[in-house]
Write a protein that holds these residues in place. Structure first.
Motif, PDB file in Angstrom:
ATOM      1  N   MET A   1       0.534  -1.092   0.353  1.00 39.04           N
ATOM      2  CA  MET A   1       0.444   0.155   0.203  1.00 39.04           C
ATOM      3  C   MET A   1       1.084   1.280  -0.028  1.00 39.04           C
ATOM      4  SD  MET A   1      -2.995  -0.959   3.017  1.00 39.04           S
ATOM      5  CE  MET A   1      -4.390  -0.217   2.553  1.00 39.04           C
TER       6      MET A   1
ATOM      7  N   TYR B   1      -8.017   3.418  -3.911  1.00 41.01           N
ATOM      8  CA  TYR B   1      -8.552   2.808  -3.546  1.00 41.01           C
ATOM      9  C   TYR B   1     -10.365   3.078  -2.786  1.00 41.01           C
ATOM     10  CZ  TYR B   1      -9.557  -1.398   0.506  1.00 41.01           C
ATOM     11  OH  TYR B   1     -10.061  -1.485   1.024  1.00 41.01           O
TER      12      TYR B   1
ATOM     13  N   VAL C   1      -3.023   0.691  -4.208  1.00 41.73           N
ATOM     14  CA  VAL C   1      -3.058  -0.616  -3.426  1.00 41.73           C
ATOM     15  C   VAL C   1      -2.380  -1.777  -4.433  1.00 41.73           C
ATOM     16  CG1 VAL C   1      -3.868  -3.010  -1.794  1.00 41.73           C
ATOM     17  CG2 VAL C   1      -4.591  -0.219  -1.260  1.00 41.73           C
TER      18      VAL C   1
END
Length: 172
Positions: free
Chosen positions: A79, A116, A95
């Motif tokens: 991440m 995300y 991610v």
């Protein structure tokens, strides 16, 4: 990291058109378009991976995941958080997802979620442990009713599922 996610539903479409023409003074042409579902926030490979860098050098966008990835189980392997532009802009979470179901696909060993928050809100990815939404419960109940009507599901199975899903449907 290490959290397990499931690839949800594609939220975009991609259309490609092929045109064939001929003739000098009088001609004929034929065009054909195909539209298919794709993911807007999930790309194949790493954002700065070899394939995506080469595509960018050729003036192309990174290739997005296609609808065939729907339902695949993936594990978060990395991440990163960054500002899109200046430090005054909000943070964005990217991610990196490992191999779906533990197997590589083509030249890409990874997939990347470029935004995300947008991906979760759009239903493109979800946690495997996430509670069922009202819409998902309704869809599941409708599908079960169809199976009951077709004689594929027993009445008692349908009633048990209906009792389980009703609180989710009426509480939201």
């Amino acid at each position: 990291m290490g959290d397990t996610l499931v690839i949800g539903y594609p939220s975009g479409n991609i259309t490609s058109t092929t045109a064939v023409g001929g003739g000098y003074r009088v001609g004929a042409a034929k065009a054909r378009s195909k539209t298919k579902s794709n993911f807007q926030t999930i790309i194949m490979g790493k954002p700065a991976g070899f394939g995506n860098v080469m595509a960018a050098m050729g003036g192309e966008e990174p290739s997005t995941a296609g609808a065939e990835m729907q339902g695949e189980i993936v594990v978060i392997s990395e991440m990163s958080v960054f500002h899109k532009g200046s430090r005054k802009k909000p943070l964005r979470l990217t991610v990196l997802l490992g191999e779906p179901n533990g197997r590589a696909f083509g030249i890409n060993k990874y997939m990347s979620v470029t935004d995300y928050e947008k991906s979760v809100l759009g239903g493109e990815i979800k946690s495997i442990n996430a509670p069922m939404t009202r819409e998902e419960a309704i869809a599941k109940l409708k599908e079960s009713k169809d199976l009951l009507d077709l004689g594929i599901m027993a009445e008692d199975e349908y009633q048990a599922l209906k009792e389980e899903l009703t609180p989710i449907i009426v509480s939201q």
